[in-house]
Design a protein around this motif. Structure first.
Motif, PDB file in Angstrom:
ATOM      1  N   ASN A  38       6.173  -5.600 -10.282  1.00  0.00           N
ATOM      2  CA  ASN A  38       5.107  -6.573  -9.759  1.00  0.00           C
ATOM      3  C   ASN A  38       5.689  -7.471  -8.641  1.00  0.00           C
ATOM      4  O   ASN A  38       5.085  -8.480  -8.229  1.00  0.00           O
ATOM      5  CB  ASN A  38       4.686  -7.542 -10.934  1.00  0.00           C
ATOM      6  CG  ASN A  38       5.548  -8.145 -11.609  1.00  0.00           C
ATOM      7  OD1 ASN A  38       6.709  -8.274 -11.089  1.00  0.00           O
ATOM      8  ND2 ASN A  38       5.238  -9.103 -12.585  1.00  0.00           N
ATOM      9  N   GLU A  44       4.596 -11.223  -4.390  1.00  0.00           N
ATOM     10  CA  GLU A  44       4.043 -10.672  -5.618  1.00  0.00           C
ATOM     11  C   GLU A  44       3.188  -9.507  -5.436  1.00  0.00           C
ATOM     12  O   GLU A  44       2.307  -9.377  -4.439  1.00  0.00           O
ATOM     13  CB  GLU A  44       3.317 -11.745  -6.288  1.00  0.00           C
ATOM     14  CG  GLU A  44       3.942 -13.040  -6.615  1.00  0.00           C
ATOM     15  CD  GLU A  44       3.068 -14.315  -7.210  1.00  0.00           C
ATOM     16  OE1 GLU A  44       3.138 -14.383  -8.478  1.00  0.00           O
ATOM     17  OE2 GLU A  44       2.406 -14.605  -6.589  1.00  0.00           O
ATOM     18  N   ILE A  88       0.700  -1.948 -11.434  1.00  0.00           N
ATOM     19  CA  ILE A  88       1.778  -2.483 -12.013  1.00  0.00           C
ATOM     20  C   ILE A  88       2.203  -1.684 -13.314  1.00  0.00           C
ATOM     21  O   ILE A  88       1.204  -1.505 -14.110  1.00  0.00           O
ATOM     22  CB  ILE A  88       1.861  -3.728 -12.254  1.00  0.00           C
ATOM     23  CG1 ILE A  88       1.399  -4.654 -10.738  1.00  0.00           C
ATOM     24  CG2 ILE A  88       2.994  -4.197 -12.704  1.00  0.00           C
ATOM     25  CD1 ILE A  88       2.369  -4.121  -9.836  1.00  0.00           C
TER      26      ILE A  88
END
Lengths: 147, 81
Positions: A38, A44, A88
């Motif tokens: 992630n 991010e 993710i």
């Protein structure tokens, strides 16, 4: 002993990578998984989009596996790489290597993932939580010299 | 002759297409194909003059002569794994 290299849009079942790899003379087998994290370079990450030139990528993976067999005494090897949109935690790549003794399985597995990242015609674009997305700076594959 | 030409990742963004059918004179090379593409307008100036290329699934130098029915793929820096 049999080898299998697959580039697929379908989710990877990690245990299936081991199918057919282990034969009676093998005393070890290892399974490497690459998973979608992630974060990358301080940003991010929300998801990844992979593209692949699938027929060439599979041929390249078979070449790399053949090189691993030349360098180490291993049993069956399988490599499965996914493309398309991955979330993710999803598995992007699975590499299974069996061998009579453990050292060869670890070394061959490491060789295959490193060479795959250098040479296989597969690309990833990071989708960030900010809404932006970018193709990652990759490795330039080394083509044959000008003839 | 017509050459099926494939694009991936950043090159696909430049081309605006996954593949193009490009008409070239007989005897043309991969380099000639690159020149033909880069002459297509300002967006194509972002396409490199010396991209890595594959002809019929094998990495090939830009000097490689092409034949009708060949498939050429331009390979931007790879980032699998």
């Amino acid at each position: 002993m049999s080898d299998r290299c697959v580039v697929t849009i379908n989710p990877i079942d990690p245990c299936s990578a081991l199918d057919g790899c282990i034969s009676d003379q093998d005393g070890a087998a290892i399974l490497f998984l690459g998973t979608v994290r992630n974060h990358n370079d301080g940003r991010e990450v929300g998801h990844l989009d992979y593209q692949a030139y699938a027929p060439m990528a599979e041929a390249t993976l078979y070449e790399i596996v053949a090189e691993a067999h030349q360098r180490w005494d291993t049993g069956g090897i399988s490599v499965i790489h996914r493309y398309g949109r991955l979330e993710i935690g999803d598995i992007s790549v699975a590499i299974a290597v069996a061998s009579p003794h453990r050292a060869e399985a670890f070394e061959a597995s490491r060789y295959i993932i490193e060479e795959l990242k250098k040479r296989a015609p597969i690309w990833k674009r990071e989708g960030y939580l900010s809404g932006e997305s970018e193709w990652l700076q990759g490795s330039t594959p080394v083509p044959p010299s000008e003839g | 002759m017509e050459i099926r030409t494939l694009f991936f990742a950043t090159y696909r963004d430049i081309a605006g297409a996954e593949e193009l059918l490009v008409t070239l004179p007989a005897g043309a090379s991969v380099r000639d194909l690159v020149h033909e593409l880069r002459a297509r307008g300002t967006a194509w100036q972002a396409f490199p003059t010396d991209p890595a290329a594959a002809v019929n699934l094998n990495y090939a130098p830009l000097s490689t002569p092409l034949a009708a029915g060949d498939e050429v793929a331009f390979i931007p820096p790879v980032s699998g794994g």
